[in-house]
Design an enzyme around this catalytic site. Structure first.
Site, PDB file in Angstrom:
ATOM      1  CG  HIS A 297      -1.974  -1.011   1.225  1.00  0.00           C
ATOM      2  ND1 HIS A 297      -3.221  -0.845   0.678  1.00  0.00           N
ATOM      3  CD2 HIS A 297      -1.953  -2.267   1.713  1.00  0.00           C
ATOM      4  CE1 HIS A 297      -3.927  -1.945   0.838  1.00  0.00           C
ATOM      5  NE2 HIS A 297      -3.177  -2.832   1.466  1.00  0.00           N
ATOM      6  CE  LYS A 482      -6.304  14.021   0.362  1.00  0.00           C
ATOM      7  NZ  LYS A 482      -6.506  12.782  -0.385  1.00  0.00           N
ATOM      8  NE  ARG A 483      -3.724  10.069  10.148  1.00  0.00           N
ATOM      9  CZ  ARG A 483      -3.211   9.224  11.031  1.00  0.00           C
ATOM     10  NH1 ARG A 483      -3.731   8.026  11.194  1.00  0.00           N
ATOM     11  NH2 ARG A 483      -2.181   9.580  11.786  1.00  0.00           N
ATOM     12  CE  LYS A 488      -2.353  10.666   3.063  1.00  0.00           C
ATOM     13  NZ  LYS A 488      -3.071   9.872   2.053  1.00  0.00           N
ATOM     14  CB  THR A 590     -10.027   4.873  -1.026  1.00  0.00           C
ATOM     15  OG1 THR A 590      -9.497   5.218   0.256  1.00  0.00           O
ATOM     16  CG2 THR A 590      -9.353   3.629  -1.532  1.00  0.00           C
ATOM     17  CE  LYS A 594     -13.766   6.143   1.084  1.00  0.00           C
ATOM     18  NZ  LYS A 594     -12.740   6.266   2.127  1.00  0.00           N
TER      19      LYS A 594
HETATM   20  C1  26Q Z   1       4.934   0.904   8.993  1.00  0.00           C
HETATM   21  C2  26Q Z   1       6.017   0.605   9.797  1.00  0.00           C
HETATM   22  C3  26Q Z   1       5.927   0.705  11.156  1.00  0.00           C
HETATM   23  C4  26Q Z   1       4.726   1.117  11.706  1.00  0.00           C
HETATM   24  C5  26Q Z   1       3.643   1.421  10.907  1.00  0.00           C
HETATM   25  C6  26Q Z   1       3.737   1.325   9.538  1.00  0.00           C
HETATM   26  C7  26Q Z   1       2.576   1.659   8.681  1.00  0.00           C
HETATM   27  C8  26Q Z   1       1.316   1.802   9.211  1.00  0.00           C
HETATM   28  C9  26Q Z   1       0.236   2.124   8.412  1.00  0.00           C
HETATM   29  C10 26Q Z   1       2.726   1.829   7.328  1.00  0.00           C
HETATM   30  C11 26Q Z   1       1.658   2.151   6.541  1.00  0.00           C
HETATM   31  C12 26Q Z   1       0.394   2.314   7.065  1.00  0.00           C
HETATM   32  C13 26Q Z   1      -0.764   2.683   6.276  1.00  0.00           C
HETATM   33  C14 26Q Z   1      -0.738   2.845   4.972  1.00  0.00           C
HETATM   34  C15 26Q Z   1      -1.912   3.281   4.209  1.00  0.00           C
HETATM   35  O1  26Q Z   1      -2.972   3.548   4.749  1.00  0.00           O
HETATM   36  N1  26Q Z   1      -1.763   3.366   2.886  1.00  0.00           N
HETATM   37  C16 26Q Z   1      -2.845   3.804   2.027  1.00  0.00           C
HETATM   38  O2  26Q Z   1      -3.530   2.661   1.570  1.00  0.00           O
HETATM   39  C17 26Q Z   1      -4.658   3.010   0.803  1.00  0.00           C
HETATM   40  C18 26Q Z   1      -5.394   1.742   0.466  1.00  0.00           C
HETATM   41  O3  26Q Z   1      -4.673   0.989  -0.445  1.00  0.00           O
HETATM   42  C19 26Q Z   1      -4.244   3.789  -0.436  1.00  0.00           C
HETATM   43  O4  26Q Z   1      -5.401   4.208  -1.097  1.00  0.00           O
HETATM   44  C20 26Q Z   1      -3.419   5.002  -0.047  1.00  0.00           C
HETATM   45  O5  26Q Z   1      -2.919   5.642  -1.197  1.00  0.00           O
HETATM   46  C21 26Q Z   1      -2.279   4.574   0.850  1.00  0.00           C
HETATM   47  O6  26Q Z   1      -1.567   5.706   1.320  1.00  0.00           O
END
Ligand code: 26Q
Length: 746
Positions: A297, A482-483, A488, A590, A594
């Site tokens: 992701h 968004k976050r 972003k 995503t 929406k």
């Molecule tokens: C990694 C290492 C250590 C701790 C946490 C993490 C971590 C945690 C959460 C890495 C990534 C995430 C979340 C990623 C995320 O939400 N990505 C999003 O995924 C969506 C669904 O596929 C995409 O639409 C977004 O573009 C993408 O940013």
């Protein structure tokens, strides 16, 4: 499912003197009871979605919709003098951060709706994503006690709890099952950690701060805790049902790993097969190769998971040993495939004390997928280029989607009704029918304008109530929700809006249509620059909204505690969706989908799924600007100097506003740090690592163009409605069908 029984019982329900929470729990319990009647067990192959996050949001309205009794419930309650909207005070289940977690929830919804056996496994966090409020414009985090009002949608299964062993502790994983209603009922099983005070910590919070060793180990425990519980029960369940011929395991089970967070499940799978069931290592590894699939992701380097060997050894020595063995096995395989030393090293699972979880996932997984076309191409060309060369059939694209039930039917009843009247209601069960809206008539456009206006008024009323900011309903509504992350580029929007403000104030942009910019975002608690951006936008909002000279032309509001329920209102009431990430960095997005489905045009960069959105709805019906991936890579190789792109007075002024005293960061020095990150670089990043200043000029021009175009409301509405008409592709029903066909084979 027994609808009639539900309706009968609801009619009998005595509502007098009951609190909202009591009613919520009673009605939900009733729906559970009737909804679950006649559940059948599946005999064939099942898919399991392992995810650290499920960002479910509110279940109440959605489940009633899925069971098919939402309207009846509204009517019956209303006849008893109860407004169904009172349940909006029920907290969202925010067991996720953002895109990846919300995608997991959409997938479960779509699979149930399509009668496909997909079940979720995750963690039942006691506290979900923090609640956000602003104090003097700064983000403050409050604990999210989502179970405080009860959890009527879960069933605790004490008799199915499992013991999970770490070197230094043992923990019970107690399942809580949430039914996922649709054409069939699937199951989301969330494990809660119990047994001791120490044990309980494992399922206490989503994303513990991991700047300390203790925090890192806690996250590792979380990952292993739910992965081991899931894999353990799948293997034991298989043996119980079909005996020990594990060759057949992949015929009945496929496990989808939602990013690398549950990748440790692979090692646990091999551990159980070799230790408990006495298979050879090679056999177990091969079974793993036929069972697991992995979705990536993100390509942001800081989000690619690595684990230090010493950490894994400390609490999971057997797992560390197995991961080392997998690594050795992989190296041997790479050699037979004819990889060079460098190539083998790029794919290595283990290198000098560190495990690379994405490489482990890619080596084992039968398929690896990206989440939008561009993202998958980047995986093939860069992140997993070597693996793609030697395993050319592994990489696949699965462009994300969103469930049109929550994100259209539920959040926009008015637009749904208009669709029913225009193309019939079959789109609700078969979203491809939405294509019939293409070629809509003029009168449908007029009706759409009315619907958008109603949704806008509802949204602005809600914002006035929640945030205390009044916004006139004739405004053109922009939203960036968004976050909060530098890539972003909420900061770029802040600069652009500031330029609009100065332009309006000086009279240079006097004829713009009145507009409002809505922001919604949570920042990771420890992400300093992201927090500074929130404060900066809040400061700008304060100034702009109180300027009597301009405030009938431009407003800004940063809503507090943006979450799934807030999103449901914002996507429906917005005209322009801001999707302005640095090209190449937003895997998919995503939120963009929406908004599109609710008739907002996209103002954005050629990134993630934006590309596929405009491919379908037409570039002429959206507002694309900014550097492309190709342009940025050229720029990088030539050496990008942001200072070359802010010489124009307006841009310079926006940038300098961070440090010239225009806005106060309360003496924290945070704005100066933001300024430095753009001009001299910060923490191992180049100056303006995300090309904010490079794209700012075209962004501002594009926003001005949007405002001008909007003055011709009808032509603008045609663009918006064209987006709705072309949005069927972005239903997660389509995505799930693709997973089911070419990954899961269910
Ligand atoms: C990694 C290492 C250590 C701790 C946490 C993490 C971590 C945690 C959460 C890495 C990534 C995430 C979340 C990623 C995320 O939400 N990505 C999003 O995924 C969506 C669904 O596929 C995409 O639409 C977004 O573009 C993408 O940013």
């Amino acid at each position: 499912m027994d609808k009639l029984k539900f309706i009968e019982k609801l009619n009998e329900l005595d509502v007098s003197g009951k609190s909202t929470i009591e009613l919520y729990n009673e009605i939900s319990a009733l729906a559970m009871q009737c909804g679950l009647e006649g559940t059948k067990q599946i005999q064939g192959k099942n898919a399991y979605y392992l995810s650290m996050e499920f960002l479910i949001g509110r279940s109440f309205y959605n489940n009633l919709l899925e069971i098919g009794v939402l309207e009846e419930t509204q009517d019956i309650l209303s006849s008893k003098g109860v407004d169904i909207n009172i349940f909006e005070e029920i907290e969202d289940a925010a067991l996720g951060n953002g895109g990846l977690g919300r995608l997991a929830a959409c997938f479960l919804d779509s699979a149930a709706g399509l009668d496909l056996p997909l079940h979720g496994y995750g963690i039942r966090y006691k506290y979900g994503l923090f609640k956000q409020k602003f104090e003097n414009g700064f983000q403050v985090e409050l604990p999210d006690d989502w179970q405080g009002m009860g959890d009527p949608w879960s069933i605790r299964r004490d008799n199915e709890k499992r013991l999970i062993k770490f070197a230094d502790m043992e923990v019970y994983a107690v399942p809580y099952d949430m039914p996922v209603f649709g054409k069939r009922i699937n199951r989301l099983r969330l494990f809660q950690a119990e047994g001791s005070a120490e044990a309980e910590k494992i399922s206490e919070v989503l994303y513990p701060a991991d700047d300390t060793e203790e925090g890192k180990l806690l996250r590792l425990r979380q990952e292993y805790f739910f992965s081991a519980a899931a894999v353990g029960e799948l293997l034991d369940g298989f043996v119980k049902q079909r005996g020990k011929n594990f060759d057949k395991f992949p015929e009945y089970n496929v496990i989808q790993l939602n990013d690398t967070h549950p990748v440790i499940a692979i090692a646990e799978f091999i551990r159980l097969l070799t230790v408990k069931y006495r298979l050879t290592f090679a056999k177990a590894l091969n079974l793993a190769k036929n069972t697991f699939a992995y979705t990536n992701h993100t390509i942001l380097p800081e989000a690619l998971e690595c684990w230090q060997e010493e950490h894994i050894k400390k609490i999971l020595p057997d797992i560390a040993e197995i991961m080392l063995k997998i690594s050795v096995y992989a190296m041997r395989e790479f050699k037979t495939l004819g990889c060079s030393k460098e190539q083998a090293s790029e794919m290595a699972i283990y290198k000098s004390g560190t495990f690379y979880m994405a490489n482990l996932a890619v080596f084992i997984a039968k398929t690896v997928n990206g989440v939008a076309a561009l993202h998958t191409e980047i995986l093939k060309d860069s992140l997993f280029a070597t693996a793609h060369k030697f395993y050319p059939n592994k990489l696949q694209n699965k462009t994300n989607g969103i469930t049109h039930r929550r994100w259209l039917e539920l959040c926009n009843k008015e637009l749904s009704k208009l669709l029913d009247e225009t193309i019939g209601d079959s789109w609700r069960t078969d979203i491809s029918e939405l294509d019939n809206l293409k070629g809509f008539t003029d009168s449908t456009v007029d009706e759409f304008i009315q619907v958008k206006q109603i949704k806008k008024e509802q949204l602005l009323e809600y914002i006035a109530r929640k945030e205390g900011v009044e916004i006139p309903a004739d405004c053109l509504v922009f939203a960036q929700v968004k976050r909060l992350h530098e890539y972003k580029r909420q900061l770029m929007t802040a600069f652009a809006v500031l330029e609009l403000y100065y332009g309006i104030k000086s009279g240079r942009l006097s004829s713009l249509h009145p507009c409002v910019f809505i922001f919604g975002a949570k920042s990771a608690p420890s992400y300093k620059r992201a927090k500074a951006i929130i404060k900066f936008i809040n400061e700008i909002a304060k100034k702009v909204n109180s300027d009597e000279q301009t405030c009938d032309k431009l407003r800004i509001v940063f809503v507090q505690n943006y979450n799934v329920s807030y999103a449901e209102k914002i996507v429906a009431g917005t005209d322009v969706s801001l999707q302005v990430s640095t090209a190449g960095l937003e895997a998919s997005g995503t939120g963009n989908m929406k908004f599109m489905m609710n008739g907002a045009v996209t103002c954005g960069t050629m990134d993630g799924a934006n590309i596929e959105i405009v491919e379908r709805a037409g570039k002429e019906n959206n507002y694309i600007f900014g550097a492309t991936v190709t342009e940025l890579s050229r720029l990088k190789s030539e050496g990008y100097n942001p200072m070359n792109y802010c010489s124009e007075e307006e841009h310079r002024k926006a940038l300098e506003s961070l440090i010239d005293g225009s806005f106060s960061d309360g003496g924290s020095g945070e704005f100066k740090a933001l300024y430095d990150s753009l001009t001299i670089g910060a923490s191992w990043h180049e100056p303006d690592n995300y090309f904010v200043l490079y794209d700012l000029d075209s962004y501002v021009k594009t926003l001005i163009k949007v405002c001008q175009d909007y003055s011709d409301r009808k032509t603008f509405a045609k663009k918006q409605l064209t987006n709705v008409a072309n949005s069927a592709y972005f239903s997660s029903d389509r995505t799930i069908k693709e997973y089911a066909k070419s990954i899961w084979e269910i």
